[in-house]
Design an enzyme around this catalytic site. Sequence first.
Site, PDB file in Angstrom:
ATOM      1  N   CYS A   1     -29.342   8.566   6.584  1.00 31.49           N
ATOM      2  CA  CYS A   1     -28.927   9.288   7.793  1.00 31.49           C
ATOM      3  C   CYS A   1     -27.689  10.148   7.556  1.00 31.49           C
ATOM      4  CB  CYS A   1     -28.694   8.304   8.934  1.00 31.49           C
ATOM      5  SG  CYS A   1     -27.413   7.069   8.618  1.00 31.49           S
ATOM      6  N   CYS A  37       6.913  36.780  24.965  1.00 29.94           N
ATOM      7  CA  CYS A  37       6.851  38.186  25.384  1.00 29.94           C
ATOM      8  C   CYS A  37       5.701  38.957  24.761  1.00 29.94           C
ATOM      9  CB  CYS A  37       8.174  38.888  25.062  1.00 29.94           C
ATOM     10  SG  CYS A  37       8.463  39.085  23.279  1.00 29.94           S
ATOM     11  N   CYS A  79       9.905  36.095  18.910  1.00 33.73           N
ATOM     12  CA  CYS A  79      10.621  37.263  18.408  1.00 33.73           C
ATOM     13  C   CYS A  79      12.103  36.898  18.358  1.00 33.73           C
ATOM     14  CB  CYS A  79      10.383  38.484  19.304  1.00 33.73           C
ATOM     15  SG  CYS A  79      11.057  38.310  20.968  1.00 33.73           S
ATOM     16  N   HIS A 104      18.362  23.084  16.895  1.00 28.71           N
ATOM     17  CA  HIS A 104      17.116  23.417  16.203  1.00 28.71           C
ATOM     18  C   HIS A 104      17.349  24.441  15.097  1.00 28.71           C
ATOM     19  CE1 HIS A 104      14.265  22.141  19.738  1.00 28.71           C
ATOM     20  NE2 HIS A 104      15.149  21.201  19.386  1.00 28.71           N
ATOM     21  N   HIS A 151     -24.586   4.452  11.816  1.00 28.26           N
ATOM     22  CA  HIS A 151     -25.720   5.380  11.841  1.00 28.26           C
ATOM     23  C   HIS A 151     -25.223   6.758  12.251  1.00 28.26           C
ATOM     24  CE1 HIS A 151     -29.723   6.939  12.154  1.00 28.26           C
ATOM     25  NE2 HIS A 151     -29.590   7.209  13.433  1.00 28.26           N
TER      26      HIS A 151
END
Length: 780
Positions: free
Chosen positions: A431, A616, A642, A658, A695
Amino acid sequence: MMSTGIQYFIVTEPPDYLRHSHAGRICYSIYEYRASIDFAQKLQVFMLGSLAPLYCEMDRRCLEEVSGCEAALLLAVTDNSERLKWFRDKDTLRRALTLCEGTEVVVEEGGGQLNGIIRFIGSLSQAAAEEPLEATFFGVELQGEDKGKGNTDGCHDNERLFACERDCGIFAPFCRVRPRDSDSSSVADSEPPSGRQTQMPVPGDRVTYFIEDYCCYGMVLNVQEKDGKHFVLISTDIDATGKTGEVEVPLQFVVVGEYPAGWSMHDSHDTLYLVDILPKCVSPPLTGSDLIALDNVAVEEKWGMGVNSLVEVSLGTGSLYGIIRWIGTLPGRQDVMAGLELEEDIGVSDGTFKNVSFFQCPPRRALFVKYSCCRPDARFLSEGAPKHSVADREIQQSVEKVDPVAPVSSDRVARVLIGRMKGIQGHCNSCYMDAALVSLFSCSSVLDSMLCKSIEPQDAAIQRTLLHDIVNPLRSEGFVQAMHVMKLRQQLEKHGYCHSFTTEEKDPEEFLTVIMHHILALDPLLKLSAAGKVQESYCYQIFLEQKRGLLLPTVQQLLEHSFHNAGLKLAEMPSCLILQMPRFGKKFKMFDKIIPSLELDVSGLLLEGPQQCILCGKLAQEECAFCFDESLFSQTGFKVFCTTCSLQVHSHPRRRSHQTTVLDLPEGYAAQGPPHSLTRDTLELFAVLCIETSHYVAFIKYGAHSHDWIFFDSMADREGDADGFNIPEVRACPEVAIYLDMSPAELADQIPRDMKGVAKRLFCDAYMYLYQSPSMYLYR
């Protein structure tokens, strides 16, 4: 040490204290260790043929062993005293074991002798639940002047066992049936072959020994006497369990020398007979030069079966199923022989006969039979199945180059693919391969390049089988017989990549990697960039930790999270993307439901290329991995900005820490000015493989409409039991669209068992998603 088994006996000297143990009764004993049968003085036995199970204890000296096939033949003789008489007629019993369907015989009926051909060997009814064995009868179709002198048309108790005209058939026990030419050869056949009487082995002798009707080989280590009986300690080559080691065997089951695989042993009056399971196959030792190999195509053209044909052989024990691996003649004989690789470990060798290897297969899978005893495997023949001879395909392949048939278009799906006996017929744990092949090739041509690319000559046969015997019939006729997939599995196994391709279930990705990488040398479908290095692969396994925000994820979300966690990017746009869903093995799913993403946006996953700012729409120049989980900005996981938007986003106190990374843009692209819109790089879903209780099934998205889905199961139904065949089915499943249109909240409330049709399997059992880029695979 032997595994639990059953040993049959015939009562030869009934003790006076047992009222029901008449001489000639057949009984059996269940044992856990073979030694408990060989050395016991008393045995607990069950009498066969009783209205109710009759259990008693008998003196071992009152019983003589018979094999299972001998017991079944003897049970057909209803009178106990007659049964004992025929048991002692070793020649007749031995000869009956060699009979097969198609043999010309003489049948005793009403005091006369009638000529006919064996059309059936087996029981006339199913064994009672409490009994392990039923009597074996021979169904004979009368021939010539004897037509009309029978009493059946091949039916018994309203069940058709073979077909013939009215009153042209007879069911008879073995004692009334003998080969037509047995009168002229009975003397020769009854004598043991020259030099095969028992002789006392000595340490160092090579010997043949027999355990539970299996023929094994080894070297003698010692001969011992215990309680007046001799036992031989043998260092085994490969024993009946497929292992090597030491085994202690009673002397009567040991013969000095190595005799052909396929012989069985009968101990009679201190003389050891070796009897081939097929008629008259006695031959001297063979060498490679003795073999006259036959041309396979010529054999197929004449008889319809050749090497790699699926066949069955009927013996006294029932039908055996296998694949022809060799056809040829043996010296001193005119009969054409066939070397079979059986489905189960019930053969006698690995393709070796008298120390000469004619073909290769796993131990205890090979059996050599007369070619005339073979017939096409009936399990794979049905009224609705297209019938193509292997010879026709071989001849066609030798004279012309066939191109791939176009995939089944959306307007042809209902006519070509949908219905019972459609798709690929499953057989013997296939199968995973069936589902993968139907998914890849039925309605998509994304990987057709591997069907036509130039490859090494030794791999051309596999490519030819894939194209000629599987892909083209699937697309043109909507059906592929199991024999063709088995042929492909055998070819893969022969190449040595795995010795269990024909028997065990595999993972689809294992099969795809072997076929695409090792055999057809297809360029890797996926190129991943990680830490400046490019890795290549054919499939991608999604790995991720379970997160609260992904209780009901889409495939898009899973892929993005996996790439983010691993620090991956796509080095280039793939033409085909094969994704494995996150699971802990086959049984444990990470998510109860996964929402299929009909379109996969991979723009943010590409290492290079222009992208739009998510706020944007201008040309993005920076990416922030730390903003990945910020759903405030967009639904996508990857956040690109951007320069202006990045400054604004990261001016927030929560995001000041960040660290952004500069996006790689094509050289000179920025000078063209920021675009107002960019084309997104997307892949479209074309198939899904699902698994439940080991299966595999498949869903195929064949058209542009939301309801254009079909569901394929290679083993949707079955005709017959152990000797039957699987019925594949392809059916439309437009109900899938209902759930794809639901919101995540609505879908989360759906109880899987209450979902319509097969939709539950798509959402709950997904194992592998297949995506394609129609614009890209034109160039690959």
